[in-house]
Design a protein around this motif. Structure first.
Motif, PDB file in Angstrom:
ATOM      1  N   VAL A  86      37.474 -14.612 -31.110  1.00 31.88           N
ATOM      2  CA  VAL A  86      38.578 -14.506 -32.055  1.00 31.88           C
ATOM      3  C   VAL A  86      39.799 -15.249 -31.504  1.00 31.88           C
ATOM      4  O   VAL A  86      40.534 -15.895 -32.242  1.00 31.88           O
TER       5      VAL A  86
ATOM      6  N   TRP B  90      35.209  -2.284 -37.506  1.00 37.39           N
ATOM      7  CA  TRP B  90      34.429  -3.002 -36.498  1.00 37.39           C
ATOM      8  C   TRP B  90      33.177  -2.208 -36.125  1.00 37.39           C
ATOM      9  O   TRP B  90      32.104  -2.772 -35.941  1.00 37.39           O
TER      10      TRP B  90
ATOM     11  N   GLY C 193      39.740 -18.792 -32.547  1.00 34.15           N
ATOM     12  CA  GLY C 193      39.628 -19.067 -33.973  1.00 34.15           C
ATOM     13  C   GLY C 193      38.389 -18.506 -34.640  1.00 34.15           C
ATOM     14  O   GLY C 193      38.119 -18.809 -35.798  1.00 34.15           O
ATOM     15  N   GLY C 194      37.619 -17.685 -33.958  1.00 31.01           N
ATOM     16  CA  GLY C 194      36.424 -17.079 -34.534  1.00 31.01           C
ATOM     17  C   GLY C 194      36.759 -16.045 -35.592  1.00 31.01           C
ATOM     18  O   GLY C 194      37.870 -15.531 -35.646  1.00 31.01           O
ATOM     19  N   THR C 195      35.785 -15.755 -36.456  1.00 37.72           N
ATOM     20  CA  THR C 195      35.998 -14.798 -37.543  1.00 37.72           C
ATOM     21  C   THR C 195      35.081 -13.595 -37.370  1.00 37.72           C
ATOM     22  O   THR C 195      34.257 -13.548 -36.463  1.00 37.72           O
ATOM     23  N   GLU C 196      35.216 -12.647 -38.289  1.00 38.69           N
ATOM     24  CA  GLU C 196      34.390 -11.443 -38.282  1.00 38.69           C
ATOM     25  C   GLU C 196      33.176 -11.589 -39.202  1.00 38.69           C
ATOM     26  O   GLU C 196      32.497 -10.622 -39.476  1.00 38.69           O
ATOM     27  N   GLN C 197      32.917 -12.780 -39.712  1.00 36.01           N
ATOM     28  CA  GLN C 197      31.797 -12.993 -40.622  1.00 36.01           C
ATOM     29  C   GLN C 197      30.478 -13.020 -39.863  1.00 36.01           C
ATOM     30  O   GLN C 197      30.436 -13.303 -38.667  1.00 36.01           O
TER      31      GLN C 197
ATOM     32  N   THR D 136      30.643  -2.809 -38.727  1.00 31.44           N
ATOM     33  CA  THR D 136      30.118  -4.177 -38.595  1.00 31.44           C
ATOM     34  C   THR D 136      29.138  -4.254 -37.435  1.00 31.44           C
ATOM     35  O   THR D 136      28.054  -4.837 -37.556  1.00 31.44           O
TER      36      THR D 136
ATOM     37  N   HIS E 215      30.997 -11.959 -30.639  1.00 32.22           N
ATOM     38  CA  HIS E 215      31.477 -13.083 -31.442  1.00 32.22           C
ATOM     39  C   HIS E 215      30.943 -14.357 -30.790  1.00 32.22           C
ATOM     40  O   HIS E 215      31.082 -14.538 -29.587  1.00 32.22           O
TER      41      HIS E 215
ATOM     42  N   THR F 202      28.270 -15.155 -39.866  1.00 28.44           N
ATOM     43  CA  THR F 202      27.989 -16.484 -39.314  1.00 28.44           C
ATOM     44  C   THR F 202      28.554 -16.646 -37.910  1.00 28.44           C
ATOM     45  O   THR F 202      28.191 -17.584 -37.210  1.00 28.44           O
ATOM     46  N   ASN F 203      29.434 -15.738 -37.489  1.00 27.15           N
ATOM     47  CA  ASN F 203      30.035 -15.819 -36.161  1.00 27.15           C
ATOM     48  C   ASN F 203      29.680 -14.623 -35.285  1.00 27.15           C
ATOM     49  O   ASN F 203      30.261 -14.432 -34.236  1.00 27.15           O
TER      50      ASN F 203
END
Length: 139
Positions: free
Chosen positions: A92, A54, A95-99, A57, A88, A101-102
Protein backbone atom coordinates in the motif's frame (compact mmCIF):
# COMPACT_ATOMS: atom_id res chain seq x y z
CA UNK A 1 -2.66 -2.34 46.36
CA UNK A 2 1.13 -2.28 46.42
CA UNK A 3 2.90 0.99 45.73
CA UNK A 4 5.54 1.27 43.01
CA UNK A 5 9.13 1.19 44.14
CA UNK A 6 10.78 4.59 43.66
CA UNK A 7 13.44 4.53 40.95
CA UNK A 8 16.06 7.00 39.88
CA UNK A 9 14.99 9.53 37.22
CA UNK A 10 16.04 8.55 33.68
CA UNK A 11 17.46 12.02 33.01
CA UNK A 12 21.27 11.91 33.07
CA UNK A 13 22.69 13.55 36.19
CA UNK A 14 19.36 13.88 37.99
CA UNK A 15 19.39 12.37 41.46
CA UNK A 16 15.65 12.55 42.13
CA UNK A 17 13.42 9.50 42.30
CA UNK A 18 10.07 8.76 40.73
CA UNK A 19 7.33 6.16 40.73
CA UNK A 20 5.97 7.23 37.32
CA UNK A 21 5.85 4.57 34.61
CA UNK A 22 7.72 6.77 32.12
CA UNK A 23 10.67 6.92 34.51
CA UNK A 24 11.13 10.69 34.78
CA UNK A 25 10.77 12.85 37.89
CA UNK A 26 8.34 15.79 37.97
CA UNK A 27 11.08 18.17 36.81
CA UNK A 28 11.89 16.11 33.71
CA UNK A 29 8.44 14.70 32.94
CA UNK A 30 8.42 16.64 29.66
CA UNK A 31 11.18 14.29 28.45
CA UNK A 32 8.71 11.39 28.38
CA UNK A 33 7.76 11.17 24.72
CA UNK A 34 5.33 8.24 24.98
CA UNK A 35 2.33 10.57 25.18
CA UNK A 36 3.46 12.35 22.01
CA UNK A 37 3.88 9.01 20.25
CA UNK A 38 0.35 7.95 21.22
CA UNK A 39 -1.07 11.24 19.95
CA UNK A 40 0.70 10.80 16.61
CA UNK A 41 -0.69 7.28 16.30
CA UNK A 42 -4.24 8.50 16.95
CA UNK A 43 -3.86 11.18 14.28
CA UNK A 44 -2.92 8.58 11.69
CA UNK A 45 -6.30 6.90 12.13
CA UNK A 46 -7.12 3.26 12.71
CA UNK A 47 -4.65 0.56 11.83
CA UNK A 48 -5.60 -1.09 8.54
CA UNK A 49 -4.96 -4.66 9.62
CA UNK A 50 -7.21 -4.45 12.67
CA UNK A 51 -10.31 -3.19 10.90
CA UNK A 52 -13.29 -5.45 10.38
CA UNK A 53 -13.18 -4.83 6.61
CA UNK A 54 -9.59 -6.07 6.37
CA UNK A 55 -10.33 -9.13 8.49
CA UNK A 56 -13.22 -10.02 6.18
CA UNK A 57 -11.00 -9.50 3.12
CA UNK A 58 -8.26 -11.65 4.65
CA UNK A 59 -10.73 -14.44 5.42
CA UNK A 60 -12.11 -14.26 1.88
CA UNK A 61 -8.61 -14.48 0.34
CA UNK A 62 -7.77 -17.37 2.65
CA UNK A 63 -10.87 -19.25 1.54
CA UNK A 64 -10.13 -18.62 -2.13
CA UNK A 65 -6.56 -19.89 -1.68
CA UNK A 66 -7.85 -22.90 0.29
CA UNK A 67 -5.38 -21.88 3.03
CA UNK A 68 -2.40 -22.79 0.83
CA UNK A 69 0.65 -20.66 0.03
CA UNK A 70 0.21 -19.53 -3.57
CA UNK A 71 3.89 -18.63 -3.89
CA UNK A 72 5.00 -22.16 -2.96
CA UNK A 73 2.40 -23.68 -5.30
CA UNK A 74 3.62 -21.64 -8.28
CA UNK A 75 7.35 -22.31 -7.88
CA UNK A 76 9.02 -24.44 -10.57
CA UNK A 77 9.41 -27.23 -8.00
CA UNK A 78 5.88 -27.13 -6.65
CA UNK A 79 5.47 -27.41 -2.88
CA UNK A 80 2.14 -27.69 -1.07
CA UNK A 81 2.46 -25.60 2.07
CA UNK A 82 -0.13 -24.16 4.43
CA UNK A 83 -0.48 -20.39 4.16
CA UNK A 84 -1.25 -17.97 6.96
CA UNK A 85 -0.60 -14.43 5.70
CA UNK A 86 -2.78 -12.36 3.37
CA UNK A 87 -0.19 -10.28 1.55
CA UNK A 88 -0.39 -7.22 -0.70
CA UNK A 89 1.59 -7.95 -3.85
CA UNK A 90 2.36 -4.26 -4.31
CA UNK A 91 2.53 -2.71 -0.81
CA UNK A 92 0.00 0.00 0.00
CA UNK A 93 2.94 2.33 0.74
CA UNK A 94 4.03 1.94 -2.90
CA UNK A 95 0.56 2.49 -4.37
CA UNK A 96 -1.00 -0.96 -3.94
CA UNK A 97 -4.75 -1.41 -3.51
CA UNK A 98 -7.07 -3.66 -1.53
CA UNK A 99 -8.46 -5.32 -4.68
CA UNK A 100 -8.12 -9.06 -5.30
CA UNK A 101 -5.75 -8.29 -8.18
CA UNK A 102 -3.25 -7.07 -5.57
CA UNK A 103 -3.74 -9.71 -2.86
CA UNK A 104 -2.16 -13.09 -2.37
CA UNK A 105 -1.92 -15.73 0.36
CA UNK A 106 1.55 -16.75 1.58
CA UNK A 107 3.14 -18.92 4.24
CA UNK A 108 5.14 -17.10 6.92
CA UNK A 109 8.53 -17.76 5.32
CA UNK A 110 7.43 -16.52 1.86
CA UNK A 111 5.80 -13.43 3.41
CA UNK A 112 8.95 -12.56 5.37
CA UNK A 113 11.15 -13.11 2.32
CA UNK A 114 8.91 -10.96 0.13
CA UNK A 115 8.61 -8.15 2.68
CA UNK A 116 12.39 -7.95 3.15
CA UNK A 117 13.09 -8.15 -0.57
CA UNK A 118 10.54 -5.54 -1.68
CA UNK A 119 11.80 -2.71 0.52
CA UNK A 120 14.40 -1.57 -2.00
CA UNK A 121 12.51 -2.56 -5.17
CA UNK A 122 10.31 -0.71 -7.61
CA UNK A 123 6.69 -1.59 -8.32
CA UNK A 124 7.66 -3.09 -11.70
CA UNK A 125 10.27 -5.36 -10.08
CA UNK A 126 7.75 -6.50 -7.46
CA UNK A 127 5.11 -7.27 -10.10
CA UNK A 128 7.65 -9.15 -12.23
CA UNK A 129 8.61 -11.41 -9.33
CA UNK A 130 5.27 -11.78 -7.49
CA UNK A 131 2.55 -10.66 -9.92
CA UNK A 132 1.71 -14.28 -10.81
CA UNK A 133 0.57 -14.92 -7.22
CA UNK A 134 -2.48 -12.65 -7.40
CA UNK A 135 -5.48 -14.43 -5.90
CA UNK A 136 -7.76 -13.52 -8.82
CA UNK A 137 -5.51 -15.49 -11.21
CA UNK A 138 -6.10 -18.69 -9.20
CA UNK A 139 -9.90 -18.64 -8.86
Amino acid sequence: MAHATPKRCRQAGCGKTTTERHGYCDTHADQASWGKFQQQQRRKGPRVYTTKKWQETRDHVSALAKCLCINCLTKPQRVVKSGSVCEHIVPVAKGGTEQLTNLSFFCNSCAKTKTGWERTRTVDEILKRYGHTAINLHL
